[in-house]
Write a protein that holds these residues in place. Structure first.
Motif, PDB file in Angstrom:
ATOM      1  N   GLY A  51      17.431  -1.345   6.041  1.00 59.59           N
ATOM      2  CA  GLY A  51      16.996  -1.298   4.643  1.00 59.59           C
ATOM      3  C   GLY A  51      16.338   0.032   4.322  1.00 59.59           C
ATOM      4  N   ALA A  52      15.660   0.073   3.189  1.00 55.26           N
ATOM      5  CA  ALA A  52      14.966   1.295   2.768  1.00 55.26           C
ATOM      6  C   ALA A  52      13.476   0.982   2.618  1.00 55.26           C
ATOM      7  N   PRO A  53      12.610   1.968   2.880  1.00 58.50           N
ATOM      8  CA  PRO A  53      11.182   1.735   2.691  1.00 58.50           C
ATOM      9  C   PRO A  53      10.891   1.420   1.225  1.00 58.50           C
ATOM     10  N   ALA A  54       9.870   0.602   0.983  1.00 59.88           N
ATOM     11  CA  ALA A  54       9.545   0.246  -0.402  1.00 59.88           C
ATOM     12  C   ALA A  54       8.461   1.146  -0.972  1.00 59.88           C
ATOM     13  N   LEU A  55       7.639   1.716  -0.105  1.00 60.53           N
ATOM     14  CA  LEU A  55       6.443   2.414  -0.602  1.00 60.53           C
ATOM     15  C   LEU A  55       6.612   3.929  -0.684  1.00 60.53           C
ATOM     16  N   GLU A  56       7.557   4.477   0.086  1.00 59.03           N
ATOM     17  CA  GLU A  56       7.830   5.924   0.103  1.00 59.03           C
ATOM     18  C   GLU A  56       6.558   6.769   0.165  1.00 59.03           C
ATOM     19  N   GLU A  57       6.306   7.636  -0.832  1.00 61.44           N
ATOM     20  CA  GLU A  57       5.220   8.630  -0.719  1.00 61.44           C
ATOM     21  C   GLU A  57       3.835   8.021  -0.506  1.00 61.44           C
ATOM     22  N   ASP A  58       3.625   6.825  -1.069  1.00 62.78           N
ATOM     23  CA  ASP A  58       2.285   6.239  -0.973  1.00 62.78           C
ATOM     24  C   ASP A  58       2.031   5.581   0.377  1.00 62.78           C
ATOM     25  N   ALA A  59       3.087   5.444   1.192  1.00 64.23           N
ATOM     26  CA  ALA A  59       2.982   4.591   2.375  1.00 64.23           C
ATOM     27  C   ALA A  59       1.886   5.034   3.333  1.00 64.23           C
ATOM     28  N   ALA A  60       1.779   6.349   3.600  1.00 62.96           N
ATOM     29  CA  ALA A  60       0.802   6.816   4.580  1.00 62.96           C
ATOM     30  C   ALA A  60      -0.626   6.530   4.108  1.00 62.96           C
ATOM     31  N   VAL A  61      -0.868   6.715   2.804  1.00 65.71           N
ATOM     32  CA  VAL A  61      -2.207   6.501   2.246  1.00 65.71           C
ATOM     33  C   VAL A  61      -2.551   5.008   2.270  1.00 65.71           C
ATOM     34  N   VAL A  62      -1.586   4.199   1.837  1.00 71.50           N
ATOM     35  CA  VAL A  62      -1.797   2.736   1.845  1.00 71.50           C
ATOM     36  C   VAL A  62      -2.049   2.266   3.278  1.00 71.50           C
TER      37      VAL A  62
END
Ligand SMILES: [Zn+2]
Length: 226
Positions: A203-214
């Motif tokens: 699949g594809a990640p859902a959070l993309e750019e925010d993922a590391a911060v989240v």
């Protein structure tokens, strides 16, 4: 935060709040300014003995291949990260121009790509390569496809070693290049063992750019509640 740390945080964010929900064995691969993976193994974030687990960037894909920023040769990052793809195109254009000069001909290769970079090889980017490939530029298509195949092969090897149930494949370069993403998935599937393939969902990640911060926030909160 180090890059490995960012990727681990991104993987954890996907596991808790994104497209990796419910997957105890999860591999998140992000391709952009570099290439990296975050790993969840048996429901836990796996960072390795020195926090460098999932360092897909420096997996070797070519013996004595292109030089990598780490000083070694043949690393995946030297082919498949966005800046390396552009550098690779520049090198091939230089070689083609020298060969054309030697034979007294006009260099034909990569003309569309150069148009997309305003005629200046230094302004070539992976995004320009994607656009040029879309218009039939052979050099761009060849390098994007080759990078995607190497990427797919390296990811397949990691999947064979780890046997995850879910692979989330994303990052700026792949979300901007459907062609490259498709080729990576084909190469993953071609190179997987049957046992590893049977368990895997891609699949594809859902959070993309925010993922590391989240992810970093989630990890900090979990540490506090322990
Ligand atoms: Zn390297």
């Amino acid at each position: 935060m180090t890059l490995a740390c960012d990727l681990a945080a991104a993987a954890w964010a996907e596991r808790v709040a994104g497209a990796g929900k419910g997957a105890d064995d999860l591999l998140v691969v992000l391709v952009g300014s570099t290439v990296g993976a975050g790993l969840v193994v048996s429901g836990k974030l796996h960072e390795g003995a020195s926090g460098a687990a999932g360092d897909l960037a420096h997996v070797k894909v070519h013996p004595n291949g292109r030089i990598c920023a780490c000083g070694q040769r043949g690393c995946l990052d030297a082919y498949a990260s966005a800046p390396s793809l552009a550098a690779w195109a520049r090198d091939d254009l230089r070689i083609a121009a020298a060969a054309a000069r030697a034979s007294g001909k006009q260099p034909g290769i990569g003309r569309r790509l150069l148009d997309h970079a305003g005629g200046d090889p230094e302004r070539i980017t992976a995004a320009a390569m994607e656009r040029a490939a879309h218009e039939g530029d052979e050099l761009s298509s060849r390098l994007l496809d080759e990078a995607a195949r190497l990427l797919g092969q390296a990811v397949a090897n990691l999947i064979i070693a780890l046997n995850p149930e879910r692979l989330l494949l994303g990052g700026g370069l792949l979300s901007g290049s459907p062609r490259m993403r498709r080729t990576v998935i084909e190469a993953v599937e071609q190179n997987l063992s049957r046992a590893a393939r049977a368990a895997l969902h891609i699949g594809a990640p859902a959070l993309e750019e925010d993922a590391a911060v989240v992810g970093a926030a989630l990890i900090a909160r979990e540490a506090l509640s322990r």
